[in-house]
Design a protein around this motif. Structure first.
Motif, PDB file in Angstrom:
ATOM      1  N   GLU C   2       0.703  -1.229   0.023  1.00 19.13           N
ATOM      2  CA  GLU C   2       0.018   0.109  -0.043  1.00 19.13           C
ATOM      3  C   GLU C   2       0.772   1.277  -0.020  1.00 19.13           C
ATOM      4  O   GLU C   2       1.829   1.239   0.679  1.00 19.13           O
ATOM      5  CB  GLU C   2      -0.922  -0.079   1.135  1.00 19.13           C
ATOM      6  N   LYS C   4       1.400   5.695  -0.588  1.00 13.10           N
ATOM      7  CA  LYS C   4       0.870   6.946  -0.484  1.00 13.10           C
ATOM      8  C   LYS C   4       1.518   8.077  -1.381  1.00 13.10           C
ATOM      9  O   LYS C   4       2.732   7.965  -1.436  1.00 13.10           O
ATOM     10  CB  LYS C   4       0.678   7.561   0.655  1.00 13.10           C
ATOM     11  N   TYR C   6       2.277  11.861  -2.560  1.00 11.64           N
ATOM     12  CA  TYR C   6       1.892  13.543  -2.534  1.00 11.64           C
ATOM     13  C   TYR C   6       2.482  14.200  -3.663  1.00 11.64           C
ATOM     14  O   TYR C   6       3.735  13.804  -3.769  1.00 11.64           O
ATOM     15  CB  TYR C   6       2.159  13.939  -1.080  1.00 11.64           C
ATOM     16  N   SER C  37      -7.517   3.268  -4.036  1.00 11.26           N
ATOM     17  CA  SER C  37      -8.535   3.551  -3.010  1.00 11.26           C
ATOM     18  C   SER C  37      -9.131   4.987  -2.497  1.00 11.26           C
ATOM     19  O   SER C  37     -10.158   5.074  -2.283  1.00 11.26           O
ATOM     20  CB  SER C  37      -8.071   2.600  -1.716  1.00 11.26           C
ATOM     21  N   SER C  38      -8.105   5.702  -2.919  1.00 10.47           N
ATOM     22  CA  SER C  38      -8.588   7.148  -2.640  1.00 10.47           C
ATOM     23  C   SER C  38      -7.673   8.262  -3.605  1.00 10.47           C
ATOM     24  O   SER C  38      -6.424   7.969  -3.636  1.00 10.47           O
ATOM     25  CB  SER C  38      -8.806   7.399  -1.271  1.00 10.47           C
ATOM     26  N   SER C  39      -8.167   9.062  -4.087  1.00 10.67           N
ATOM     27  CA  SER C  39      -7.529   9.955  -4.887  1.00 10.67           C
ATOM     28  C   SER C  39      -8.108  11.395  -4.978  1.00 10.67           C
ATOM     29  O   SER C  39      -9.180  11.464  -5.241  1.00 10.67           O
ATOM     30  CB  SER C  39      -7.238   9.273  -6.421  1.00 10.67           C
ATOM     31  N   ARG C  77      -3.136  13.720  -4.293  1.00  7.30           N
ATOM     32  CA  ARG C  77      -3.015  12.647  -3.028  1.00  7.30           C
ATOM     33  C   ARG C  77      -3.484  11.422  -3.430  1.00  7.30           C
ATOM     34  O   ARG C  77      -4.940  11.437  -3.462  1.00  7.30           O
ATOM     35  CB  ARG C  77      -3.439  13.548  -1.440  1.00  7.30           C
ATOM     36  N   ARG C  79      -3.759   7.091  -2.584  1.00  8.86           N
ATOM     37  CA  ARG C  79      -3.754   5.939  -1.795  1.00  8.86           C
ATOM     38  C   ARG C  79      -3.876   4.633  -2.641  1.00  8.86           C
ATOM     39  O   ARG C  79      -5.182   4.831  -3.396  1.00  8.86           O
ATOM     40  CB  ARG C  79      -4.418   6.316  -0.544  1.00  8.86           C
ATOM     41  N   ALA C 278       6.404  13.030  -3.258  1.00  8.38           N
ATOM     42  CA  ALA C 278       6.801  12.066  -2.217  1.00  8.38           C
ATOM     43  C   ALA C 278       5.992  10.662  -2.293  1.00  8.38           C
ATOM     44  O   ALA C 278       4.744  10.952  -2.106  1.00  8.38           O
ATOM     45  CB  ALA C 278       6.611  12.817  -0.816  1.00  8.38           C
ATOM     46  N   ARG C 280       5.327   7.254  -0.162  1.00  9.69           N
ATOM     47  CA  ARG C 280       5.636   6.482   0.991  1.00  9.69           C
ATOM     48  C   ARG C 280       4.770   5.411   1.024  1.00  9.69           C
ATOM     49  O   ARG C 280       3.675   5.274   0.443  1.00  9.69           O
ATOM     50  CB  ARG C 280       5.057   7.568   2.024  1.00  9.69           C
ATOM     51  N   PRO C 285      -0.185  -2.802   8.901  1.00  8.99           N
ATOM     52  CA  PRO C 285      -0.604  -3.371  10.385  1.00  8.99           C
ATOM     53  C   PRO C 285       0.031  -4.778  10.630  1.00  8.99           C
ATOM     54  O   PRO C 285       0.164  -5.686   9.655  1.00  8.99           O
ATOM     55  CB  PRO C 285      -1.860  -3.322  10.169  1.00  8.99           C
ATOM     56  N   LEU C 286       0.244  -4.660  11.837  1.00 16.29           N
ATOM     57  CA  LEU C 286       0.729  -6.270  12.392  1.00 16.29           C
ATOM     58  C   LEU C 286      -0.345  -7.048  12.258  1.00 16.29           C
ATOM     59  O   LEU C 286      -1.362  -7.053  12.199  1.00 16.29           O
ATOM     60  CB  LEU C 286       0.820  -6.132  13.860  1.00 16.29           C
ATOM     61  N   ALA C 287       0.118  -8.468  11.860  1.00 14.77           N
ATOM     62  CA  ALA C 287      -0.887  -9.394  11.367  1.00 14.77           C
ATOM     63  C   ALA C 287      -1.203  -9.832  12.744  1.00 14.77           C
ATOM     64  O   ALA C 287      -1.005  -9.764  13.780  1.00 14.77           O
ATOM     65  CB  ALA C 287      -0.087 -10.455  10.718  1.00 14.77           C
ATOM     66  N   LEU C 289      -2.517 -12.370  15.139  1.00 10.37           N
ATOM     67  CA  LEU C 289      -1.858 -13.723  15.436  1.00 10.37           C
ATOM     68  C   LEU C 289      -3.035 -14.810  15.464  1.00 10.37           C
ATOM     69  O   LEU C 289      -3.921 -14.469  15.886  1.00 10.37           O
ATOM     70  CB  LEU C 289      -1.165 -13.775  16.633  1.00 10.37           C
TER      71      LEU C 289
END
Lengths: 476, 335, 289
Positions: C2, C4, C6, C37-39, C77, C79, C278, C280, C285-287, C289
């Motif tokens: 994923e 992002k 700018y 997903s977003s622009s 911007r 994503r 830029a 980035r 996110p942590l998976a 468990l």
């Protein structure tokens, strides 16, 4: 712990209305917290509270004799959990919103095309209490007005997220997000770890980056400071917490001096030029030469330096016009107007008293509506129709007729509820959510935010000054 | 660091030290006044400590009356006294509050607790029932607070400022106590000498050095020149000098600003003046000189680190000095 | 992955400009390799960007600023989720050069086999290309060889060429930046009848020492058409088969078709252009468990 829990027909964050086990993203919370005996759980709570007191995570209440007593902000140990897909919608929605609000500010302080095109009436903008004529024609650094925004979100009875208001001046509460998180990690380390909660600890460093991005001097390390009204301000704890966490100086007005269009801070090694000021003082008080003459909190001449581009104020001056409650009603139109998009997060339907038709509706339905004063925050100047007395309603009706511009009304949205420890057991209490948006080079939203709880049974008012508490918010 | 922060830490150091010294003086005087065989009158016993604690302003009638009625209460707790021990602690707390991020949590809790106690009814009850324990508690607080300062925060620039405040205050109070022995034309009695030693917490240390030979010469020599007794004037000047040099990063023996020059000169004077010379010059005159030096040092610290550079200072002056905290300046001599 | 983005483009005019009409291509297209997903495209002074699809299916916006203005800022911007790139064993080898002739009859390939404003398909370039393909008769292998050749033999040198430099000149001088390398590769491929299009977009430099080129600005690379697979991206500036660190903004015959911001205005005196990009990575996110 959860056996006797009732949703009472409200939309509940954790349990389905029709009963049965918790929603999947709450399963582990149900297992772990549900597994506690009441005594054990209350013991944990006592430990957490004494840790807050010891660490001074408090706000100060002043009584007679100016004797400050320190109170902790009531904290509930059952976390609010938001699954990743819901969070993504919130993030996208808030990003879209803050961009539109910034374009709006840019527009009204320049060509005011949105007014010329008839999307927003000129009156609404120019009569807003926080509209600042000084800002007309001024090009703010990086074109950003609202660097830090805390929008309050609520969920209706279907669970849909709605924006209740935008706080675009000096939103507070971020320090509690960080402290609540530390407390939860201590109280439920295994649960926290196993859920894979997204961390919030980098908020101070993101905030610092956001501030430094604005620096007019691009050489060396920019000097950023946090400007506080001082130790008697009820949010002083937060100011000093954030300054320390960012590694910047916390200054009062008298520590700064504006001279020849520059701002300096007075240090033991002489005057040091300041580039960026994260100010936690409202516009009115920031410069006695430009605004309120009687302000002792501000710095004379700071506006001059700001308008010359030698120092940056975050948030910019005049952003209050965008979090005015009448302007709020037009945010969806702004998003359409500036971005040609539909709002991802919707507003709560809002009636504007200055519109003839809306006013009649408001006056005729006071008992069913929440009436808010356009320029107040913190839950002040509000009428909660359903619980109000006849006398209160009559008073408000008179005020509305006298100053229609100052009032808006919304239907009562029954905020979602969340299991909360109350007295002996766990009961549902209404909650909202205040995520913090940082608008620098990147638009960053810390995953989570402050979930505020109305601790009084049935209450819909979550403000800390009115019996509200908070919860940690876990984004998965 | 911010000038205001440095200033607050300096005054925090001074107020805590002042509260401790006042508590010692009051407690010693109280004990002494109890001794009915003492040839001095009650009012004489108190004159010394009153001299050492009150600001120069004339007392109003009601203050005069309250002081007359119960001197110890007046100095410790009386709401009529703007410079009481309780007021010192309140000022210390105000200064601490403004720079709370510079203190450790423990330091804040101690200070806050003593403040809350002294401003509550409980403190007044305690004074009525067990005054000694009240004064002991105040002294113990100061010692704990200084111990925590020693061991729970960074010994950085701010720490040096609070140390500076503490030793400026201490030198002032020790010299004032010593000065009370010069009030009378008569040679001081051994009871008076002992009271001064006790007020400076110096009795045991003194005895270790001079046995039971209590004379004005020895007491003056000890309180002036002892190189290792932590409440002597010499010891205090040496700490003031060190703290100033640490703040600016100047090497020992040198100076980089007026405050350092004055402190270095004052230290040299106490380091190298023999006691006989001192007595010949006149004890009272020497003490006056010490007071003068402390005032000058305090003023030049303020000018060096807190006030703005001169060109801007001038500009500000025309508008009246709005910034800068209104501090209680050290009292001027009124003799 | 994923990502992002700018992207800020700012024009400052020394005298007031007006009647400015612009076309921006700053919204990624969705494809099998990426999903946006977003622009958000925003403009200062306030103007509503009107969306439309251009000839090649690129998501474009039309922006008009009739009033007088002294600056014009366009911010994008983005994503976006990108799909993992091809594994080496899945590279589309095995398609013969001899089968290429039929492609010129296909509507989606035809424009990408012709000359275009910056690209000239001529015998000189054809000879260069033939030299590079060595013994192979495999389409993908040939394209890869051309990419490798440009990466190794051409000199990456910001400032050596202009935004208007033609592919012919690049091939002659063997110097330039990503835009020039992409133009050169497109020209060389087309001369061998391989459909090739110019791609503009961004890429995220995930290498530890940030040794890749072009991540601090809009990047450009090439897509070639391989029968049975479709369009596959090759980056001659970094010698890479395009993977999940790349974001496609727009495709076209050459730079003319995909320029992020283009337009015209009256007045304005001299203009200064400041561009900031830029890219980035959104923290994973942590998976659970």
């Amino acid at each position: 712990m959860f056996q006797d829990y009732q949703t009472d027909g409200f939309f509940d964050e954790m349990f389905p209305k029709e009963g049965g086990p918790a929603f999947p993203h709450y399963r582990q919370v149900e297992e772990v917290i549900g597994g506690f005996t009441r005594e054990k759980f209350l013991e944990k709570r006592a430990q957490t509270e004494s840790a807050f007191l010891e660490q001074g995570v408090t706000f100060t209440v002043y009584g007679e004799n100016n004797q400050g007593t320190e109170r902790i902000f009531p904290f509930d140990l059952i976390p609010r959990v938001i699954p990743a897909d819901e969070w993504q919608v919130i993030e996208d929605g808030l990003t879209q919103r803050i961009i539109a609000l910034n374009l709006f500010l840019n527009d009204i302080y320049h060509d005011a095309k949105i007014i010329k095109d008839g999307v927003i009436p000129e009156d609404v903008v120019k009569t807003a209490a926080h509209y600042s004529p000084l800002m007309e024609g001024f090009e703010v650094p990086r074109d950003i007005y609202m660097h830090i925004c805390g929008s309050d979100l609520i969920r209706d009875d279907q669970g849909k997220y709605l924006v209740l208001e935008d706080n675009g001046r000096c939103p507070s509460g971020a320090s509690y997000v960080l402290e609540n998180r530390e407390a939860m990690k201590r109280a439920f380390p295994k649960l926290y770890q196993s859920l894979g909660v997204r961390p919030v600890a980098n908020y101070p460093s993101l905030l610092r980056k956001t501030l430094e991005h604005l620096s007019p001097r691009q050489t060396g390390v920019p000097v950023a400071v946090l400007l506080t009204p001082g130790i008697y301000n009820s949010a002083y704890f937060e100011h000093s917490f954030l300054a320390r966490a960012m590694g910047i100086e916390i200054v009062e007005g008298r520590d700064l001096i504006a001279s020849d269009g520059y701002v300096y801070m007075r240090t033991t090694s002489g005057l040091v030029q300041v580039d960026v000021i994260y100010r936690r003082i409202d516009d009115d008080f920031i410069d006695p030469l430009a605004f309120r003459k009687d302000s002792l909190l501000g710095v004379p001449g700071i506006m001059d330096a700001y308008l010359k581009g030698n120092v940056v104020l975050a948030n910019a001056v005049g952003t209050g016009v965008a979090d005015d409650k009448v302007t709020y009603a037009y945010v969806p139109d702004m998003i359409k107007y500036y971005l040609d998009q539909d709002p991802i997060l919707e507003n709560v339907p809002t009636y504007l008293a200055w519109r003839e038709k809306d006013r009649q509706h408001i006056l005729g339905n006071l008992k069913e509506l929440v009436v808010k004063s356009a320029n107040e925050s913190g839950g002040y100047g509000m009428l909660m129709g359903p619980t109000s007395s006849k006398k209160e309603r009559e008073e408000f009706a008179a005020k509305i007729k006298a100053n229609p511009r100052d009032f808006v009304a919304q239907p009562v949205v029954s905020l979602s509820r969340h299991p909360t420890v109350c007295g002996e057991g766990i009961e549902g209490r209404h909650v909202d959510l205040r995520p913090y948006v940082l608008y620098g080079e990147d638009i960053e939203i810390i995953p989570g935010g402050l979930t505020r709880v109305a601790l009084n049974k049935g209450s819909l008012v979550v403000n800390s000054s009115q019996g509200g508490g908070s919860k940690d918010t876990w984004v998965l | 660091m911010l000038s205001r922060v440095a200033d607050s830490l300096y005054w925090l150091g001074r107020y805590v030290e002042r509260a401790e010294n006042l508590a010692r003086m009051v407690e010693v005087s109280r004990q002494e006044a109890l001794e009915s065989f003492n040839r001095r009158k009650q009012s004489d016993v108190w004159r010394a400590v009153i001299y050492a604690t009150l600001v120069g302003d004339e007392l109003k009638e009601e203050q005069e009356k309250a002081l007359e009625a119960d001197p110890a209460y007046y100095i410790a707790l009386s709401p009529l006294n703007p410079t009481s021990i309780a007021a010192c602690i309140a000022s210390a707390r105000e200064n601490a509050r403004a720079v709370r991020d510079q203190l450790s949590e423990e330091m804040w809790l101690e200070l806050n607790a003593i403040h809350l106690f002294l401003s509550s009814e409980k403190a007044h009850d305690r004074y009525r029932n067990n005054p000694e324990s009240l004064f002991r508690q105040i002294i113990r607080f100061s010692i704990i607070f200084q111990g925590l300062s020693q061991s729970t925060i960074r010994h950085d620039e701010g720490w040096q400022f609070s140390r500076l405040g503490r030793y400026v205050e201490r030198a002032d109070k020790t010299s004032r106590m010593l000065d009370t022995l010069t009030f009378s034309e008569d040679a001081p009695s051994s009871a008076e000498l002992l009271a001064v030693l006790r007020s400076c917490s110096a009795f045991t240390a003194y005895r270790a050095q001079y046995r039971n030979d209590v004379s004005l010469r020895n007491v003056a020599a000890f309180l002036f020149f002892s190189p290792d007794f932590p409440r002597s004037i010499r010891f205090s000047f040496s700490r003031i000098d060190t703290a100033l040099l640490k703040i600016s990063g100047t090497r020992p023996g040198d100076f980089s600003n007026e405050a350092e020059r004055l402190a270095g000169r004052a230290l040299a004077r106490v380091n190298f003046t023999p006691i006989d010379q001192l007595l010949e010059n006149g004890l009272h005159e020497e003490i006056d000189a010490v007071q003068e030096q402390l005032n000058e040092i305090g003023q030049s610290i303020f000018e060096q680190y807190v006030l703005l550079p001169s060109e801007i200072r001038r500009a500000i002056r025309t508008e009246g000095l709005q910034s800068g905290r209104l501090q209680q300046q050290q009292q001027q001599k009124t003799k | 992955m994923e990502l992002k983005v700018y992207h800020r483009t700012e024009y400052r005019y020394s005298a007031p400009a007006k009647d400015s009409v612009n076309e921006v291509k700053l919204t990624p297209r969705d494809s099998k390799s990426q999903k946006c997903s977003s622009s958000i495209v925003s403009v200062i002074p306030a103007a509503r960007p009107k969306p439309y699809l251009d000839l090649y299916g690129n998501r474009s916006h039309h922006i008009e600023l009739p009033e007088s203005h002294d600056r014009f800022v366009v911010e994008a911007r983005i994503r976006i989720h990108t799909a993992p790139g091809l594994r080496v064993e899945d590279y589309p080898y095995g398609v013969e050069m001899s089968g290429l002739k039929v492609l010129s009859g296909r509507e989606d390939c035809h424009p990408f086999l012709q000359s275009s404003p910056y690209i000239d398909v001529n015998p000189g370039i054809w000879r260069e290309a033939v030299d590079m393909m060595s013994e192979s008769s495999d389409v993908f292998q040939t394209c890869y060889a051309i990419m490798e050749h440009i990466f190794k033999e051409y000199d990456y040198k910001p400032g050596a060429t202009a935004v208007t430099t033609h592919a012919n000149e690049v091939i002659k001088r063997k110097v330039g930046v990503c835009q020039d390398f992409a133009h050169a590769m497109v020209a060389l491929c087309r001369s061998l009848n391989i459909p090739a299009r110019y791609v503009s977009g961004y890429f995220f430099d995930s290498t530890r020492d940030h040794r890749l080129r072009g991540s601090e600005a809009t990047h450009a690379w090439v897509e070639v058409f391989v029968e049975g697979y479709g369009w596959i991206g090759l980056d001659p500036t970094n010698n890479k088969v395009v993977d999940d660190t790349y974001i496609v903004l727009a495709v076209g015959r050459d730079y003319t078709d995909v320029s992020p911001v283009s337009g015209s205005y009256f007045g304005g005196g001299t203009s200064t252009l400041i561009v900031h990009v830029a890219v980035r990575r959104v923290d994973v996110p942590l998976a659970v468990l």
